[in-house]
Scaffold this active site. Sequence first.
Site: not given
Ligand code: GLN
Length: 309
Positions: A65, A68, A193, A245, A263
Amino acid sequence: MVCRYGDDLKMMVEQVKQYTSEGKVADYIPALSVADPSKVAVAIYDGNDTCFSEGNFNEKFTLQSISKVLTLALALMDHGEKYVFSKVGMEPTGDPFNSISKLETQIPSKPLNPMINAGALAVSSLIKGSSNEEKLERLLQFVRDLSGNDQISYNKEVAQSEFETADLNRALSYFMKQHGVLTGDVDELLDFYTKQCAIEVNCEDLAKIGFALANQGKHPLQKNDIIPAEIARLVKTFMVTCGMYNASGEFAIRVGIPAKSGVSGGIVGAVPGNIGIGIYGPALDKKGNSVAGMRLLELLSSKYHLSIF
Ligand code: GLN
């Protein structure tokens, strides 16, 4: 050289190691489940030649994430604010990062912010390029410029592993396609993605990316600004309101550093006008944030008065 952070970092890493046993590595992406939960690493970059690093700082991990933040910056550079925010909102959700629930209750149906999966998928669909290869190459070059590391690429195994299991992200994307938030082929978008999430870095790369975000998008080793200052400001604001988050509120109070986690256990921190921080600790709490990483940032913030509040 006088080492401003050196001894402190060693002590802090030792201090937070005990918390790794409280967390679990992410296993919903099968390739991430092999990470060693006992690892902890930190790097701090202050704009000079080298980072101050401690722990397993050579360990490579995927952005997940954290990517992002970077796709948001690139999409804003590609299209400007007005268009990007016609597709994605600016409000925190209070829900887990992969939640689908608010998509249905929002009218018009657009994801609440670019730091949750739905919002990030909508943003990724905006990256310019005539093919996924071209889009990915643009994003990789952007990450290479920000980190000053030409070697950066993506981990094919992690990308494939997520692509094969990303049914929830597919569902979010199909929902948004139906409601006109995104256009195009959903599996093409998932291909891009999952590769974006699988971009591989170490803590020092992250600290340098954090430094550029912290310092108006400039990198001391590059002549030109990599991110326009206004976009760096905007992205940092999202890191404060949504970067951790549904733990972003508590994190702002306890730590107060614009940050974004993934994650894989990575966290990038950007202290405005000051340092960039890269953290790795794959043992995660229930909300998906690195347990030891959060503790480490709390210690750093209090020791060096890094909270922006
Ligand atoms: N690639 C992961 C997903 O889309 C990223 C999520 C994350 O790091 N919170 O679930």
